[in-house]
Design a protein around this motif. Structure first.
Motif, short mmCIF file in Angstrom:
data_model
loop_
_atom_site.label_atom_id
_atom_site.label_comp_id
_atom_site.label_asym_id
_atom_site.label_seq_id
_atom_site.Cartn_x
_atom_site.Cartn_y
_atom_site.Cartn_z
N ASP A 202 48.04 43.16 48.83
CA ASP A 202 48.56 43.62 50.12
C ASP A 202 47.58 44.58 50.81
O ASP A 202 47.59 44.71 52.04
N THR A 203 46.72 45.25 50.01
CA THR A 203 45.76 46.21 50.60
C THR A 203 44.66 45.50 51.38
O THR A 203 43.92 46.14 52.12
N VAL A 204 44.52 44.19 51.19
CA VAL A 204 43.52 43.42 51.95
C VAL A 204 44.23 42.37 52.83
O VAL A 204 43.68 41.31 53.12
N GLY A 205 45.47 42.70 53.24
CA GLY A 205 46.21 41.83 54.16
C GLY A 205 46.55 40.46 53.60
O GLY A 205 46.61 39.48 54.34
N TRP A 206 46.80 40.38 52.29
CA TRP A 206 47.10 39.10 51.64
C TRP A 206 46.04 38.04 51.95
O TRP A 206 46.34 36.90 52.28
N SER A 207 44.78 38.45 51.81
CA SER A 207 43.65 37.58 52.14
C SER A 207 43.51 36.43 51.13
O SER A 207 43.29 36.66 49.94
N GLN A 208 43.62 35.21 51.64
CA GLN A 208 43.41 34.04 50.78
C GLN A 208 41.97 33.99 50.28
O GLN A 208 41.71 33.65 49.12
N LYS A 209 41.05 34.38 51.15
CA LYS A 209 39.63 34.37 50.79
C LYS A 209 39.36 35.29 49.61
O LYS A 209 38.62 34.94 48.68
N ARG A 210 39.99 36.49 49.62
CA ARG A 210 39.80 37.44 48.52
C ARG A 210 40.39 36.88 47.23
O ARG A 210 39.78 36.96 46.15
N PHE A 211 41.58 36.30 47.31
CA PHE A 211 42.25 35.72 46.14
C PHE A 211 41.39 34.60 45.52
O PHE A 211 41.19 34.56 44.30
N GLU A 212 40.88 33.72 46.37
CA GLU A 212 40.07 32.59 45.87
C GLU A 212 38.76 33.09 45.25
O GLU A 212 38.29 32.54 44.25
N ALA A 213 38.16 34.14 45.85
CA ALA A 213 36.90 34.68 45.31
C ALA A 213 37.12 35.25 43.91
O ALA A 213 36.28 35.07 43.01
N ILE A 214 38.25 35.92 43.71
CA ILE A 214 38.57 36.48 42.39
C ILE A 214 38.79 35.36 41.39
O ILE A 214 38.28 35.39 40.27
N ARG A 215 39.53 34.33 41.80
CA ARG A 215 39.78 33.20 40.90
C ARG A 215 38.47 32.50 40.53
O ARG A 215 38.26 32.14 39.37
N GLU A 216 37.59 32.32 41.51
CA GLU A 216 36.31 31.64 41.25
C GLU A 216 35.40 32.46 40.32
O GLU A 216 34.59 31.90 39.58
N SER A 217 35.53 33.78 40.37
CA SER A 217 34.75 34.62 39.45
C SER A 217 35.31 34.57 38.03
O SER A 217 34.56 34.54 37.05
#
Length: 487
Positions: A202-217
């Motif tokens: 929520d601190t990054v506005g529920w960013s899909q891009k951030r979620f996907e980057a974490i999963r890819e790492s």
């Protein structure tokens, strides 16, 4: 001139009193009243009506929000009341830590609350629609990794909490954080099912891009660590707001995430096959004087790794040559006549002294003892040690809740990581990401009349009793399985 203890001297009277106490305790213990075959029949009959029980460990880098997350889950599921949470909020605000209210569901020690970090392993229980869970909240701070290992060794599945805020994930995953080591540890200790809770999104506005980057790492690293990608789930959550723990309310998150909530993922975990018919094995994680509402006296807690234990049964405590009798059994705060593999149990014992039991002891039937070894062969995977492993390499050996000084005395062979076939005999050193067969020797001397060995079994005989882990200089350097007990 020294005093000689005669037939009626103080030492003799003390021995007589101890013997009398032991006889009284033994008389108070009920006899074993039900056969193992009958218990197995009962268990099969109940399986259709009762929710299966799983042990769940929550791990992750310090400050990822583990305790807050699971404290909020317990509240959402009605396991803690609004009144309790209100009290925690009021108390935590008094010391300027208002955001820690949910974490205080687990962090009950004064030092934990003052420092805002989990130190000890906390155990609770909760229910979802289809499952019952024994919840183990493990410490994330580097200083308390041995406590975390003790917790993870008792788990069927794990929730790995990562910080989704800007820079938060990187801090835990890259620069000396605990995300990597915790993932390696839980897999090395036998956990195969993993839920990655991406917290604070929520601190990054529920960013899909951030979620996907974490999963890819994380995905390639977890696969390399030994997790099957099909048994790893990724869930975006917010521990503070409660978003996507049991349901979704954020329109932004709803617009791109079609997966399950955290509790729905927990509800869909597979239930491992329990080794009910194998010999009883209970590694001891705590020894204490029990004083609960239901039972009292000398008690141990631990997870039953295999077999069945029942009231009235005689058990050997290894290492050592003493036996005790089960006076009472407690599972989830309730007295029970028997307990099964997979249960976290409190065992009240009589006819044995407290100094014959310690963290790392194993309780088992005297007729089916665990081998007590001071030397064994192991097959290991080497992680990323600071220096290559050579013959004579000193380590801390971890086996369930026990850690003991040991030496890797011989490097017998390098192995192919896929097939396990020998690729080179007697290598000079082991470097990162290699697999090898090694010989290990314990360094602890015998003390207080007890043997210096450690109770373990080959992995081929008992999987949970055959896993070992090696640390040195504050880092996990290798983990593996026992191939053969040498002595």
């Amino acid at each position: 001139m020294g005093l000689v203890d005669g037939a009626s001297g103080p030492l003799a009277r003390e021995r007589e009193e101890a013997e009398r106490r032991k006889q009284v305790e033994e008389q108070a213990v009920p006899a074993v009243s039900i056969t193992k075959a009958k218990i197995l029949e009962e268990v099969k009959a109940k399986e259709a009506d009762q929710k299966p029980v799983l042990s769940l460990v929550v791990v992750g880098h310090v400050d990822a929000g583990k305790s807050t997350l699971m404290g909020r889950v317990l509240h959402e599921l009605g396991e803690t009341s609004d009144k309790e949470i209100f009290n925690y909020q009021r108390q935590s605000e008094k010391i300027g830590k208002g955001s820690f209210a949910y974490a205080w569901t687990f962090d009950a020690m004064e030092e934990e609350r003052e420092r805002g970090v989990t130190i000890d392993v906390a155990i609770d229980s909760f229910e979802t629609t289809r499952r019952r869970f024994t919840l183990i909240d493990a410490p994330g701070h580097r200083d308390f990794i041995p406590n975390m290992i003790s917790g993870a060794a008792q788990a069927d599945a794990a929730v790995l909490v990562v910080d989704g805020s800007n820079g938060g994930f990187e801090k835990g995953f890259e620069g000396g954080g605990q995300t990597r080591e915790h993932a390696v540890l839980v897999r090395s200790l036998g956990v195969q099912q993993l839920i990655v809770a991406v917290n604070k999104l929520d601190t990054v506005g529920w960013s899909q891009k951030r979620f996907e980057a974490i999963r890819e790492s994380l995905q390639p690293f977890l696969t390399q660590t030994g997790f099957n990608p099909a048994k790893v789930a990724y869930v975006p959550v917010s521990a503070m707001s409660g978003e996507n723990l049991t349901r979704r309310t954020s329109e932004v998150l709803e617009s791109w995430f079609e997966g399950r909530s955290l509790v729905e993922e927990l509800d869909s975990l597979d239930v491992p096959q329990r080794a009910l018919e194998a010999p009883l094995r209970i590694p001891v994680s705590n020894v204490f004087k029990g004083q609960s509402a239901t039972a009292s006296g000398l008690a141990i807690s631990g997870r039953i790794e295999s077999g069945i234990v029942q009231v009235g049964e005689k058990l050997a405590a290894l290492p050592g040559d003493e036996t005790g009798v089960v006076r009472a059994l407690e599972v989830e705060g309730e007295l029970v006549p028997y307990a099964l593999a997979g249960s976290n149990v409190t065992v009240y014992l009589s006819a044995i002294e407290a100094n014959q039991l310690s963290v790392g002891s194993v309780l088992c039937p005297p007729s089916q003892p665990v081998p007590v070894a001071s030397s064994f062969l192991a097959q290991i995977i080497v992680f990323e040690p600071q220096y290559p492993i050579t013959a004579g390499y000193a380590v801390e050996l971890f086996h369930h809740s026990r850690d003991i000084p040991a030496t890797i005395v011989a490097l017998e062979a390098l192995l192919d990581k896929t097939t396990g076939q020998v690729t080179r005999s007697n290598p000079r050193m082991l470097t990162k990401n290699t697999s090898a067969r090694i010989r290990v020797q314990l360094r602890q001397a015998a003390s207080a009349g007890r043997t210096s060995g450690i109770p373990l079994e080959p992995f081929s005989v008992n999987k949970s009793m055959g896993r070992v882990l090696f640390r040195r200089g504050g880092e996990t350097v290798a983990a593996g399985i026992v191939l053969e007990v040498l002595q």
